[in-house]
Write a protein that holds these residues in place. Sequence first.
Motif, mmCIF file in Angstrom:
data_model
loop_
_atom_site.group_PDB
_atom_site.id
_atom_site.type_symbol
_atom_site.label_atom_id
_atom_site.label_comp_id
_atom_site.label_asym_id
_atom_site.label_seq_id
_atom_site.Cartn_x
_atom_site.Cartn_y
_atom_site.Cartn_z
ATOM 1 N N ILE A 1 25.339 -45.866 33.486
ATOM 2 C CA ILE A 1 25.124 -46.581 32.225
ATOM 3 C C ILE A 1 26.432 -46.536 31.430
ATOM 4 N N THR B 1 34.025 -44.830 25.741
ATOM 5 C CA THR B 1 35.100 -43.982 25.206
ATOM 6 C C THR B 1 35.055 -42.571 25.800
ATOM 7 N N ASP B 2 33.943 -42.190 26.402
ATOM 8 C CA ASP B 2 33.902 -40.945 27.179
ATOM 9 C C ASP B 2 34.094 -41.236 28.655
ATOM 10 N N THR C 1 29.298 -44.922 20.788
ATOM 11 C CA THR C 1 27.910 -44.968 20.309
ATOM 12 C C THR C 1 27.345 -43.558 20.145
HETATM 13 C C1 LIG Z 1 40.605 -40.840 21.649
HETATM 14 C C2 LIG Z 1 39.197 -40.307 21.631
HETATM 15 C C3 LIG Z 1 38.804 -39.498 20.565
HETATM 16 C C4 LIG Z 1 37.508 -38.999 20.517
HETATM 17 N N1 LIG Z 1 37.160 -38.209 19.461
HETATM 18 C C5 LIG Z 1 35.910 -37.684 19.409
HETATM 19 C C6 LIG Z 1 35.536 -36.863 18.312
HETATM 20 O O1 LIG Z 1 36.304 -36.620 17.373
HETATM 21 N N2 LIG Z 1 34.263 -36.350 18.303
HETATM 22 C C7 LIG Z 1 33.379 -36.613 19.319
HETATM 23 O O2 LIG Z 1 32.248 -36.120 19.255
HETATM 24 N N3 LIG Z 1 33.714 -37.399 20.350
HETATM 25 C C8 LIG Z 1 34.944 -37.940 20.434
HETATM 26 N N4 LIG Z 1 35.302 -38.730 21.486
HETATM 27 C C9 LIG Z 1 34.319 -38.977 22.544
HETATM 28 C C10 LIG Z 1 33.520 -40.296 22.417
HETATM 29 O O3 LIG Z 1 34.225 -41.260 21.659
HETATM 30 C C11 LIG Z 1 32.125 -40.110 21.788
HETATM 31 O O4 LIG Z 1 31.416 -39.098 22.440
HETATM 32 C C12 LIG Z 1 31.329 -41.424 21.801
HETATM 33 O O5 LIG Z 1 30.258 -41.337 20.899
HETATM 34 C C13 LIG Z 1 30.801 -41.755 23.195
HETATM 35 O O6 LIG Z 1 30.053 -42.958 23.113
HETATM 36 P P1 LIG Z 1 30.266 -44.160 24.147
HETATM 37 O O7 LIG Z 1 29.332 -45.237 23.766
HETATM 38 O O8 LIG Z 1 31.698 -44.538 24.243
HETATM 39 O O9 LIG Z 1 29.814 -43.450 25.509
HETATM 40 P P2 LIG Z 1 30.163 -43.880 27.007
HETATM 41 O O10 LIG Z 1 31.541 -43.424 27.353
HETATM 42 O O11 LIG Z 1 29.843 -45.319 27.254
HETATM 43 O O12 LIG Z 1 29.097 -42.987 27.791
HETATM 44 C C14 LIG Z 1 29.136 -41.568 27.756
HETATM 45 C C15 LIG Z 1 28.046 -41.006 28.687
HETATM 46 O O13 LIG Z 1 26.751 -41.302 28.162
HETATM 47 C C16 LIG Z 1 25.998 -42.132 29.072
HETATM 48 N N5 LIG Z 1 25.297 -43.078 28.192
HETATM 49 C C17 LIG Z 1 25.839 -43.808 27.175
HETATM 50 N N6 LIG Z 1 24.867 -44.440 26.501
HETATM 51 C C18 LIG Z 1 23.698 -44.127 27.110
HETATM 52 C C19 LIG Z 1 22.327 -44.479 26.864
HETATM 53 N N7 LIG Z 1 21.948 -45.234 25.810
HETATM 54 N N8 LIG Z 1 21.375 -43.985 27.704
HETATM 55 C C20 LIG Z 1 21.725 -43.159 28.727
HETATM 56 N N9 LIG Z 1 22.993 -42.799 29.003
HETATM 57 C C21 LIG Z 1 23.967 -43.270 28.191
HETATM 58 C C22 LIG Z 1 27.026 -42.740 30.014
HETATM 59 O O14 LIG Z 1 26.468 -43.035 31.274
HETATM 60 C C23 LIG Z 1 28.048 -41.609 30.086
HETATM 61 O O15 LIG Z 1 27.606 -40.603 30.979
HETATM 62 C C24 LIG Z 1 36.596 -39.273 21.564
HETATM 63 C C25 LIG Z 1 36.991 -40.098 22.639
HETATM 64 C C26 LIG Z 1 38.275 -40.607 22.661
HETATM 65 C C27 LIG Z 1 38.693 -41.486 23.815
#
Ligand SMILES: Cc1cc2nc3c(=O)[nH]c(=O)nc-3n(C[C@H](O)[C@H](O)[C@H](O)COP(=O)(O)OP(=O)(O)OC[C@H]3O[C@@H](n4cnc5c(N)ncnc54)[C@H](O)[C@@H]3O)c2cc1C
Length: 277
Positions: free
Chosen positions: A23, A28-29, A102
């Motif tokens: 998914i 961003t992760d 997200t």
């Molecule tokens: C430069 C940088 C800085 C960051 N700084 C921070 C920070 O300060 N604090 C912090 O907490 N995080 C930080 N992060 C991490 C990240 O941005 C957050 O955790 C963000 O909220 C992840 O959301 P996403 O939608 O990008 O997840 P994704 O990367 O799309 O997914 C992350 C994981 O969750 C799963 N997933 C996503 N959505 C769902 C869903 N609805 N149902 C089931 N599975 C799902 C995916 O399969 C994957 O395993 C940072 C990342 C970067 C690159």
Amino acid sequence: MDYFRPTDLKDAVDWLADNDARIAAGCTDIYPAEAGPSLGGAVLDITAIAGLRGISEEADHWRLGGATTWTDIIRADLPPAFDGLKQAAREVGSVQIQNAGTIGGNICNASPAADGVPCLLTLDAEIEVTSKTGRRRLALDEFLLGPRETALKPGEILSAIVIPKSAASGHSAFVKLGARKYLVISIAMVAVRLTEAGGKIETAAVAVGACSAKAQRNADVERELIGQPWDAELAAEISDELVASSLNPITDTRAEAGYRSHAAAELVRRAVRAVVA
Ligand SMILES: Cc1cc2nc3c(=O)[nH]c(=O)nc-3n(C[C@H](O)[C@H](O)[C@H](O)COP(=O)(O)OP(=O)(O)OC[C@H]3O[C@@H](n4cnc5c(N)ncnc54)[C@H](O)[C@@H]3O)c2cc1C
């Protein structure tokens, strides 16, 4: 088909039931964890599913769609109990990360340093997951099993975070310590939500992150706060020992365990002061 971007949740879970797919939300992760330039294997992109994004107020709860971005949370009109969550949203990465990342991704990535989790614990958040066979709900603390481990089963999507109205009361704050101000993973972070009655603290919810395998509520500190005068001075009475009782910090490249523990206690004091103020 290796890549599917549906607009409807039902189409998404039907497809997921037949495909061993990853998914992807804001990615961003996912992307920083990938060695190569593209994601391998089948991918379910959930970013076009309108029903997964946004915040709504229902009769007895608030509902945050699983694909709601940090920017959506910052911009939403929410009661003061959500101020801590908004503060956390403003501190996730940078504006670009907040636009794409997200809250569902933050939870499902299951990092002990996920900034959203302590705030959601103080809001008694429940996680709603949806699959082809139906929906189930579980407490956030039950959903998070440990570092990078959740109770999500194959075929399930985190469809919403549900905050009961009973927990959406009072005032809250989030305080984070990192090696610099922005774009930083937390060394420790704390969320506090307090309600007041008759000049005293009526209920207290305190959660600490990045100091144990998963973020934890701290019942000892909560017990100490309840019944105390609604006065910022009381924060000074919260000792390092009291906060440390529920922590199990590790030493890593970001900080030593002892420093983390002391920092967490100071963050609890600052967060309590901020809420009362
Ligand atoms: C430069 C940088 C800085 C960051 N700084 C921070 C920070 O300060 N604090 C912090 O907490 N995080 C930080 N992060 C991490 C990240 O941005 C957050 O955790 C963000 O909220 C992840 O959301 P996403 O939608 O990008 O997840 P994704 O990367 O799309 O997914 C992350 C994981 O969750 C799963 N997933 C996503 N959505 C769902 C869903 N609805 N149902 C089931 N599975 C799902 C995916 O399969 C994957 O395993 C940072 C990342 C970067 C690159």
